[in-house]
Design a protein around this motif. Structure first.
Motif, PDB file in Angstrom:
ATOM      1  N   VAL A  22      10.201  17.135   1.192  1.00 31.60           N
ATOM      2  CA  VAL A  22      11.371  16.470   1.761  1.00 31.60           C
ATOM      3  C   VAL A  22      12.325  16.189   0.610  1.00 31.60           C
ATOM      4  CG1 VAL A  22      12.225  14.434   2.979  1.00 31.60           C
ATOM      5  CG2 VAL A  22      10.013  15.446   3.626  1.00 31.60           C
ATOM      6  N   HIS A  26      15.498  11.663   1.192  1.00 36.28           N
ATOM      7  CA  HIS A  26      14.219  11.477   1.893  1.00 36.28           C
ATOM      8  C   HIS A  26      14.348  10.745   3.232  1.00 36.28           C
ATOM      9  CE1 HIS A  26      12.512  12.796  -1.889  1.00 36.28           C
ATOM     10  NE2 HIS A  26      13.109  11.798  -2.497  1.00 36.28           N
ATOM     11  N   GLN A  31      13.699  14.731   6.469  1.00 35.48           N
ATOM     12  CA  GLN A  31      12.337  14.889   6.969  1.00 35.48           C
ATOM     13  C   GLN A  31      12.308  15.896   8.115  1.00 35.48           C
ATOM     14  OE1 GLN A  31      10.720  10.972   7.821  1.00 35.48           O
ATOM     15  NE2 GLN A  31      11.469  10.205   5.859  1.00 35.48           N
ATOM     16  N   HIS A  73       5.268  14.428   9.035  1.00 35.60           N
ATOM     17  CA  HIS A  73       5.926  14.259   7.738  1.00 35.60           C
ATOM     18  C   HIS A  73       5.809  12.828   7.257  1.00 35.60           C
ATOM     19  CE1 HIS A  73       9.238  12.350   9.882  1.00 35.60           C
ATOM     20  NE2 HIS A  73       9.239  13.399  10.694  1.00 35.60           N
ATOM     21  N   ALA A  78       6.451  17.330   4.357  1.00 35.62           N
ATOM     22  CA  ALA A  78       6.292  17.726   5.762  1.00 35.62           C
ATOM     23  C   ALA A  78       5.215  18.795   5.822  1.00 35.62           C
ATOM     24  CB  ALA A  78       7.603  18.266   6.320  1.00 35.62           C
TER      25      ALA A  78
END
Length: 188
Positions: A22, A26, A31, A73, A78
């Motif tokens: 990610v 973030h 994500q 995730h 993820a």
């Protein structure tokens, strides 16, 4: 954070597992993008010509027909799992430490006694991830609003972990790293 290898259990022909980092900052958009990137890679590895995974009205990912899949995730990583021909797949990754209070809520007394270390091989985080993965794989069984992930029962026989709900069961695989628990449930 540990980045899981593409095949955390060695060669597993029944599933394709792919990860994607990610990107900063973030957030939810990053994500989502990382999850779809991992899903596209898992679909490619599984042999699907279709690599797009749109979102259903309820937010669940819609994998191409014939390729059951799931995405999970954290804020940094993820993961997507695709199992061609399976009925459903569930995957979960958990980076958080599960407190004793939370474990007492989500795990039945027998699960805590038999599955948690030192009697069993799992941490509370592992079992939390297992229930989440099983919930995703078994979500077609319950009616919306009455099926909650902690209602799933976990048991171990011959070294294999099984999740059960309303007489239905699904095997669950767990891989644990120092800072992450990873669980997959595949319903055939």
């Amino acid at each position: 954070m540990t980045v899981l290898p593409a095949a955390p259990w060695g060669a597993a022909p029944e599933m394709s597992v792919e990860t994607s980092l990610v990107l900063p900052p973030h957030g939810p958009a990053e994500q989502f993008t990382a999850g779809r990137r991992a899903a596209a890679a898992a679909l490619a590895a599984a042999g699907s010509a279709e690599r797009t995974v749109p979102r259903a009205r309820d937010g669940r990912p819609l994998f191409p027909q014939g390729f059951a899949g799931s995405i999970s995730h954290t804020g940094r990583l993820a993961v997507a799992v695709v199992a061609p021909g399976a009925e459903a797949v569930g995957v979960d990754i958990e980076p958080a430490v599960i407190t004793a209070r939370t474990a007492a809520f989500i795990l039945r007394e027998q699960e805590r006694r038999l599955l948690l270390a030192p009697a069993g091989p799992y941490t509370a985080r592992d079992l939390f991830a297992a229930k989440e993965a099983a919930f995703k794989a078994m979500s077609c069984i319950g009616t919306l609003g009455e099926f909650l992930f902690w209602q799933i029962g976990l048991s171990r026989s011959g070294g294999a972990l099984t999740a059960t709900y309303r007489g239905e069961s699904v095997p669950v695989r767990i891989r644990s790293e120092a800072d992450l628990s990873f669980a997959v449930a595949i319903r055939h």
